[in-house]
Design an enzyme around this catalytic site. Structure first.
Site, short mmCIF file in Angstrom:
data_model
loop_
_atom_site.label_atom_id
_atom_site.label_comp_id
_atom_site.label_asym_id
_atom_site.label_seq_id
_atom_site.Cartn_x
_atom_site.Cartn_y
_atom_site.Cartn_z
CE LYS A 28 -3.91 -2.28 2.25
NZ LYS A 28 -5.04 -2.11 3.17
CE1 TYR A 36 -9.13 -3.77 -0.29
CE2 TYR A 36 -8.38 -1.81 -1.43
CZ TYR A 36 -8.12 -2.90 -0.61
OH TYR A 36 -6.85 -3.12 -0.12
CG ASN A 63 -3.61 -2.52 6.52
OD1 ASN A 63 -3.51 -2.05 5.39
ND2 ASN A 63 -4.48 -3.46 6.83
CG HIS A 113 -5.25 -6.41 -0.24
ND1 HIS A 113 -6.42 -6.59 0.45
CD2 HIS A 113 -5.32 -7.23 -1.32
CE1 HIS A 113 -7.17 -7.48 -0.20
NE2 HIS A 113 -6.51 -7.88 -1.28
CD GLU A 170 -8.14 -9.77 -3.76
OE1 GLU A 170 -8.98 -9.45 -2.92
OE2 GLU A 170 -6.94 -9.98 -3.49
#
Ligand code: CMP
Length: 137
Positions: free
Chosen positions: A11, A51, A114, A117, A128
């Site tokens: 990220k 998402y 965070n 992913h 994905e």
């Protein structure tokens, strides 16, 4: 053990902290082979679609905003039990709960920023991977 593929995204916080090399090295050390790799900036439409599974969740808009705030590195990883293995390497979604030695323990700041992913199931991994690497079939 079964050979699987999973999708990882480093990220914007992971990229801006110069953690790309460390994170990819952790995958390779755990015998996850990088079979696809792309550095890109997600458009709002891409982030919303990627998402979409979370679209009813209260954090959806913030998540889309965060994921479009900077460059990300997307990889397709292949190996024995890749989905679960990657989730173990990442640690818990909330870095406060992530075990010592996991990526999120070492790099993440908050539940939004965070660091990484990872696909949560074999089924979602297929969706994905197709999203970012249609060429991997
Ligand atoms: P990720 O694995 O990218 O999947 C969805 C993301 O939503 C998750 O990591 C978090 O960064 C973010 N998020 C924000 N709030 C929450 C929450 N309460 N529960 C789960 N994910 C959250």
């Amino acid at each position: 053990m079964s050979k699987e593929r999973t999708l990882s995204i480093i990220k914007p916080d992971g990229v801006s902290k110069n953690a790309i090399g460390d994170i990819l090295a952790r995958f390779e050390k755990a015998r996850l082979k990088i079979v696809g790799l792309k550095m890109l900036n997600l458009s709002e439409a891409q982030a919303r679609e990627f998402y979409a599974v979370h679209k009813e969740r209260p954090f959806y808009n913030d998540l889309v905003k965060y994921m479009t705030s900077g460059t990300v590195v997307v990889s397709a990883l292949e190996g024995d039990n890749a989905v679960i293995k990657n989730r173990e390497i990442m640690g818990a979604t909330d870095p406060k709960k992530a075990a010592a030695g996991t990526i999120r323990h070492d790099w993440a700041e908050s539940i939004d920023a965070n660091a990484v992913h990872g696909s949560d199931s074999i089924e979602n991994a297929k969706i994905e991977i197709k999203f970012f690497f249609p060429e991997l079939g």
